[in-house]
Motif scaffolding. Sequence first.
Motif, PDB file in Angstrom:
ATOM      1  N   LEU A  28       0.839  -1.195   0.000  1.00 44.24           N
ATOM      2  CA  LEU A  28       0.000   0.000   0.000  1.00 44.24           C
ATOM      3  C   LEU A  28       0.881   1.255   0.000  1.00 44.24           C
ATOM      4  O   LEU A  28       1.873   1.322   0.736  1.00 44.24           O
ATOM      5  N   LEU A  29       0.494   2.214  -0.828  1.00 41.85           N
ATOM      6  CA  LEU A  29       1.226   3.480  -0.848  1.00 41.85           C
ATOM      7  C   LEU A  29       1.168   4.155   0.517  1.00 41.85           C
ATOM      8  O   LEU A  29       2.120   4.813   0.943  1.00 41.85           O
ATOM      9  N   SER A  30       0.075   3.958   1.239  1.00 41.95           N
ATOM     10  CA  SER A  30      -0.056   4.543   2.570  1.00 41.95           C
ATOM     11  C   SER A  30       0.971   3.966   3.541  1.00 41.95           C
ATOM     12  O   SER A  30       1.424   4.653   4.454  1.00 41.95           O
ATOM     13  N   SER A  31       1.357   2.675   3.325  1.00 37.77           N
ATOM     14  CA  SER A  31       2.375   2.074   4.186  1.00 37.77           C
ATOM     15  C   SER A  31       3.732   2.731   3.945  1.00 37.77           C
ATOM     16  O   SER A  31       4.515   2.937   4.879  1.00 37.77           O
ATOM     17  N   ALA A  33       4.076   5.878   2.675  1.00 38.05           N
ATOM     18  CA  ALA A  33       3.972   7.269   3.101  1.00 38.05           C
ATOM     19  C   ALA A  33       4.023   7.411   4.619  1.00 38.05           C
ATOM     20  O   ALA A  33       4.404   8.468   5.136  1.00 38.05           O
ATOM     21  N   ALA A  34       3.661   6.355   5.337  1.00 39.78           N
ATOM     22  CA  ALA A  34       3.714   6.417   6.797  1.00 39.78           C
ATOM     23  C   ALA A  34       5.148   6.570   7.295  1.00 39.78           C
ATOM     24  O   ALA A  34       5.393   7.182   8.334  1.00 39.78           O
ATOM     25  N   PRO A  37       6.836  10.498   4.622  1.00 38.18           N
ATOM     26  CA  PRO A  37       5.727  11.430   4.370  1.00 38.18           C
ATOM     27  C   PRO A  37       5.887  12.161   3.039  1.00 38.18           C
ATOM     28  O   PRO A  37       6.955  12.668   2.719  1.00 38.18           O
ATOM     29  N   CYS A  40       4.880   9.481  -3.228  1.00 35.90           N
ATOM     30  CA  CYS A  40       3.806   9.282  -4.208  1.00 35.90           C
ATOM     31  C   CYS A  40       4.042   8.061  -5.083  1.00 35.90           C
ATOM     32  O   CYS A  40       3.262   7.791  -6.004  1.00 35.90           O
ATOM     33  N   GLY A  60      -3.738   3.630  -5.226  1.00 32.58           N
ATOM     34  CA  GLY A  60      -3.060   3.575  -3.939  1.00 32.58           C
ATOM     35  C   GLY A  60      -2.387   2.261  -3.622  1.00 32.58           C
ATOM     36  O   GLY A  60      -1.934   2.043  -2.496  1.00 32.58           O
TER      37      GLY A  60
END
Length: 322
Positions: A28-31, A33-34, A37, A40, A60
């Motif tokens: 996951l891109l959120s993983s 970005a965590a 920060p 993309c 994502g």
Amino acid sequence: MPYLYIRVAEDENEEPMEIPSEDDGTVLLSSVAAQFPGACGLRYRNPETQCLRGVRLLEGVLYAPENDWGNLVYIVNYPKVSPTSDASEAASIYVSDNKRKMEEIDAASAVKVKRGFQKTSDLIVLGLPWKTTEQDLKDYFSTFGEVIMVQVKRDLKTGNSKGFGFVRFTDYETQIKVIAQRHLIDGRWCDCKLPNSKACPDDRKVFVGRCTEDMTAEELRQYFMQYGEVTDVFIPKPFRAFAFVTFADHQVAQALCGEDLIIKGVSVHISNAEPKHNNSRQMTEGGQSGAVHQAFPNFPGGMATLAAMFNRSQYQFPSSHV
């Protein structure tokens, strides 16, 4: 998938961090970005062609190249703002704001560098009790910092103390701290200062020219406290586009003189707050009045009013304000 984690770094030469993958082998891109920060996407260097390749991203979710993340190190991608995008204006404001802040920091750093090479001096200690010995003096001042030298001046014939002595510290900041306060030594209040320093406090006061009306005394105090202890801020009423700032340490004041500083986005000029007897006649003479006229071309009441105002005050408009 054989790998539960993939290795991710901001640069190929940096130590990577392991990011967990999902049960289906995707990441996951959120993983990402965590831990990074603003990330993309990801890219990696193809072992065969040595070219950089992008990792497929869809809604994502990052998909492994050829269904296998392998043992590669993946590099984080960050967004690049296009000059034609709506974000360009925001970026421009951001850069402008940071440029202003950097100018303030640079100005502060310039003065700090100016003071950074200050050497300590012998300080004279006045008002010593007759019974105070050099060991007493050293014991007392050692509580402030490392002492290089102490001396109690004595009469050559009798050997009795003359009521004063000298002390020197290793650290300049310790010297400043000691000068800024009075000292209770063997039950008696004593003063510690630089020998042959000016008797009047004028050398601790600076003239701040080109002030704007929205600058308050508290804002000026907070700004100048980054250079040293501020004991007083005076803004004339009614407003006259200048102020006086007094420091505890005269060397801080002298180091600032001649500097152009940025306060609230405005360039102000710092110069000596010259005593009245130094230039009381210059306010109405041609050379000085021309400079004052440039600084205050629309002063209410004209030059005569401005000159009269300064003649009533303790300090005069310094010649170096422009």
